[in-house]
Motif scaffolding. Structure first.
Motif, PDB file in Angstrom:
ATOM      1  N   UNK A 128       0.809  -1.215   0.000  1.00  0.00           N
ATOM      2  CA  UNK A 128       0.000   0.000   0.000  1.00  0.00           C
ATOM      3  C   UNK A 128       0.845   1.270   0.000  1.00  0.00           C
ATOM      4  N   UNK A 129       2.160   1.141  -0.130  1.00  0.00           N
ATOM      5  CA  UNK A 129       3.033   2.316  -0.101  1.00  0.00           C
ATOM      6  C   UNK A 129       2.699   3.260  -1.249  1.00  0.00           C
ATOM      7  N   UNK A 130       2.681   4.558  -0.958  1.00  0.00           N
ATOM      8  CA  UNK A 130       2.356   5.566  -1.959  1.00  0.00           C
ATOM      9  C   UNK A 130       3.496   5.728  -2.956  1.00  0.00           C
ATOM     10  N   UNK A 131       3.143   5.878  -4.230  1.00  0.00           N
ATOM     11  CA  UNK A 131       4.148   6.109  -5.272  1.00  0.00           C
ATOM     12  C   UNK A 131       4.863   7.429  -5.007  1.00  0.00           C
ATOM     13  N   UNK A 132       6.179   7.418  -5.149  1.00  0.00           N
ATOM     14  CA  UNK A 132       6.957   8.636  -4.991  1.00  0.00           C
ATOM     15  C   UNK A 132       7.272   9.009  -3.564  1.00  0.00           C
ATOM     16  N   UNK A 133       6.835   8.195  -2.607  1.00  0.00           N
ATOM     17  CA  UNK A 133       7.096   8.475  -1.200  1.00  0.00           C
ATOM     18  C   UNK A 133       7.816   7.300  -0.560  1.00  0.00           C
ATOM     19  N   UNK A 134       8.663   7.571   0.439  1.00  0.00           N
ATOM     20  CA  UNK A 134       9.226   6.453   1.205  1.00  0.00           C
ATOM     21  C   UNK A 134       8.130   5.777   2.011  1.00  0.00           C
ATOM     22  N   UNK A 135       8.316   4.506   2.290  1.00  0.00           N
ATOM     23  CA  UNK A 135       7.354   3.805   3.126  1.00  0.00           C
ATOM     24  C   UNK A 135       7.612   4.101   4.603  1.00  0.00           C
ATOM     25  N   UNK A 136       8.841   4.502   4.921  1.00  0.00           N
ATOM     26  CA  UNK A 136       9.190   4.798   6.307  1.00  0.00           C
ATOM     27  C   UNK A 136      10.391   5.726   6.348  1.00  0.00           C
ATOM     28  N   UNK A 137      10.548   6.390   7.494  1.00  0.00           N
ATOM     29  CA  UNK A 137      11.748   7.184   7.769  1.00  0.00           C
ATOM     30  C   UNK A 137      12.274   6.764   9.135  1.00  0.00           C
ATOM     31  N   UNK A 138      13.581   6.965   9.329  1.00  0.00           N
ATOM     32  CA  UNK A 138      14.184   6.663  10.611  1.00  0.00           C
ATOM     33  C   UNK A 138      14.506   5.199  10.787  1.00  0.00           C
ATOM     34  N   UNK A 143      13.111  16.255   5.936  1.00  0.00           N
ATOM     35  CA  UNK A 143      12.185  16.693   6.969  1.00  0.00           C
ATOM     36  C   UNK A 143      11.054  17.539   6.369  1.00  0.00           C
ATOM     37  N   UNK A 144      11.437  18.462   5.479  1.00  0.00           N
ATOM     38  CA  UNK A 144      10.427  19.326   4.862  1.00  0.00           C
ATOM     39  C   UNK A 144       9.463  18.533   3.991  1.00  0.00           C
ATOM     40  N   UNK A 145       9.979  17.507   3.320  1.00  0.00           N
ATOM     41  CA  UNK A 145       9.142  16.725   2.411  1.00  0.00           C
ATOM     42  C   UNK A 145       8.207  15.770   3.151  1.00  0.00           C
ATOM     43  N   UNK A 153       4.456  11.967   7.978  1.00  0.00           N
ATOM     44  CA  UNK A 153       4.706  11.091   9.122  1.00  0.00           C
ATOM     45  C   UNK A 153       3.685  11.381  10.215  1.00  0.00           C
ATOM     46  N   UNK A 154       3.436  12.656  10.462  1.00  0.00           N
ATOM     47  CA  UNK A 154       2.480  13.023  11.495  1.00  0.00           C
ATOM     48  C   UNK A 154       1.073  12.534  11.159  1.00  0.00           C
ATOM     49  N   UNK A 155       0.745  12.491   9.876  1.00  0.00           N
ATOM     50  CA  UNK A 155      -0.579  12.028   9.446  1.00  0.00           C
ATOM     51  C   UNK A 155      -0.672  10.510   9.376  1.00  0.00           C
ATOM     52  N   UNK A 156       0.452   9.821   9.571  1.00  0.00           N
ATOM     53  CA  UNK A 156       0.446   8.371   9.534  1.00  0.00           C
ATOM     54  C   UNK A 156       0.549   7.774   8.149  1.00  0.00           C
ATOM     55  N   UNK A 157       0.821   8.594   7.122  1.00  0.00           N
ATOM     56  CA  UNK A 157       0.962   8.090   5.754  1.00  0.00           C
ATOM     57  C   UNK A 157       2.343   7.490   5.514  1.00  0.00           C
ATOM     58  N   UNK A 158       3.313   7.872   6.328  1.00  0.00           N
ATOM     59  CA  UNK A 158       4.662   7.310   6.295  1.00  0.00           C
ATOM     60  C   UNK A 158       4.990   6.849   7.708  1.00  0.00           C
ATOM     61  N   UNK A 187      15.605  10.901  12.596  1.00  0.00           N
ATOM     62  CA  UNK A 187      14.897   9.985  11.703  1.00  0.00           C
ATOM     63  C   UNK A 187      14.945  10.400  10.240  1.00  0.00           C
ATOM     64  N   UNK A 188      15.137  11.695   9.949  1.00  0.00           N
ATOM     65  CA  UNK A 188      15.095  12.121   8.544  1.00  0.00           C
ATOM     66  C   UNK A 188      16.418  11.942   7.820  1.00  0.00           C
ATOM     67  N   UNK A 189      17.383  11.347   8.492  1.00  0.00           N
ATOM     68  CA  UNK A 189      18.647  10.974   7.833  1.00  0.00           C
ATOM     69  C   UNK A 189      18.545   9.606   7.171  1.00  0.00           C
ATOM     70  N   UNK A 190      17.388   8.949   7.289  1.00  0.00           N
ATOM     71  CA  UNK A 190      17.239   7.610   6.724  1.00  0.00           C
ATOM     72  C   UNK A 190      15.816   7.417   6.205  1.00  0.00           C
ATOM     73  N   UNK A 191      15.699   7.086   4.923  1.00  0.00           N
ATOM     74  CA  UNK A 191      14.399   6.751   4.344  1.00  0.00           C
ATOM     75  C   UNK A 191      14.433   5.316   3.833  1.00  0.00           C
TER      76      UNK A 191
END
Length: 262
Positions: free
Chosen positions: A13-23, A54-56, A61-66, A77-81
């Motif tokens: 279910x990962x969104x296209x163009x976005x990481x599935x997770x950070x950190x 972080x800006x992207x 992350x706060x919305x739970x999409x990542x 956490x934003x040093x690793x995607x």
């Protein structure tokens, strides 16, 4: 609180163009777990790269999409995607393409030989130096070295006499080998390393796949084609054993008669 595992994440279910997770952690067992379930890490270094992530991604992350894993400084956490794109460029182990010119050179010009796991650390360092790949960080390199010693990560080397002139490294399990990076110090030596990886994987496990993770002109020229994520994730099912390329010493000339070419 127990940290979420990759098995619990719906990568389909990962969104296209976005990481599935950070950190999270680049500890060897965490990298291996992520690859086992279809995600690969992309660490970054430098304040600008971290702040860009972080800006992207912070609001998502706060919305739970990542997924947001905890991660200590430096960088946080934003040093690793972590990524699992909708399509994955893969090459069948018996489907690596070499050009007619390179095949001809292998038959009549080059006297190269190939090996497996004779110089893993050197191959990783050459990939870091030549490709100027900021994602092959010190932390990831340490993890890869540990995975190599544990029998999961492997390298293919191309030699001209005693000179290491090309190579590729990655991590293999089940029927999938995740090729991380290649290098060359003589023209086409990186392509020969990749083709030799395919030959060795076919000898070990016919029908296996080479996952190149990110599309590139280099990978496409060697036969990489996009595989839908659902099919790629299905290929990862029940693959808890290492996939080790054949460890013999080969003549690169033998690649001239294998696979396809233009």
């Amino acid at each position: 609180m127990t940290e979420i595992t990759w098995e619990q994440i719906d990568l389909a279910a990962a969104e296209a163009g976005l990481p599935v997770a950070v950190g999270g952690s680049l500890a060897p067992h965490r990298v291996l777990e992520a690859l086992r379930y279809g995600a690969f890490p992309m660490p970054c270094t430098g304040e600008y790269a971290v702040e860009t992530n972080r800006a992207l991604y912070h609001d998502l992350v706060q919305e739970g999409l990542i997924i947001g894993f905890p991660r200590p400084e430096p960088g946080g956490r934003y040093a690793l995607t972590w990524w699992c794109p909708p399509t994955r460029p893969v090459v069948a182990s018996d489907g690596v393409h070499l050009s007619r010119k390179l095949r001809r050179d292998l038959r009549h010009k080059h006297q190269w030989i190939t090996t497996c796991d004779h110089a893993f650390a050197e191959v990783v360092e050459h990939c870091r130096d030549q490709r100027a790949s900021p994602w092959i960080t010190d932390e990831l390199t340490e993890s890869l070295l540990a995975l190599h010693h544990a029998g999961w990560a492997h390298s293919i080397e191309v030699w001209n006499g005693e000179d290491l002139i090309g190579g590729v490294f990655g991590t293999g399990m089940g029927a999938v080998f995740s090729a991380e990076s290649t290098f060359h110090r003589q023209p086409d030596a990186g392509k020969v390393a990749f083709a030799d990886l395919g030959r060795r994987l076919w000898l070990t496990r016919p029908g296996s796949l080479i996952d190149v993770q990110v599309p590139s002109v280099f990978a496409t020229s060697l036969g990489a084609e996009p595989l839908p994520r659902t099919e790629f994730l299905a290929a990862l099912a029940d693959i808890d054993l290492p996939l080790t390329p054949h460890r013999g010493v080969f003549q690169a000339a033998g690649l001239a008669d294998a696979g396809g070419g233009d």
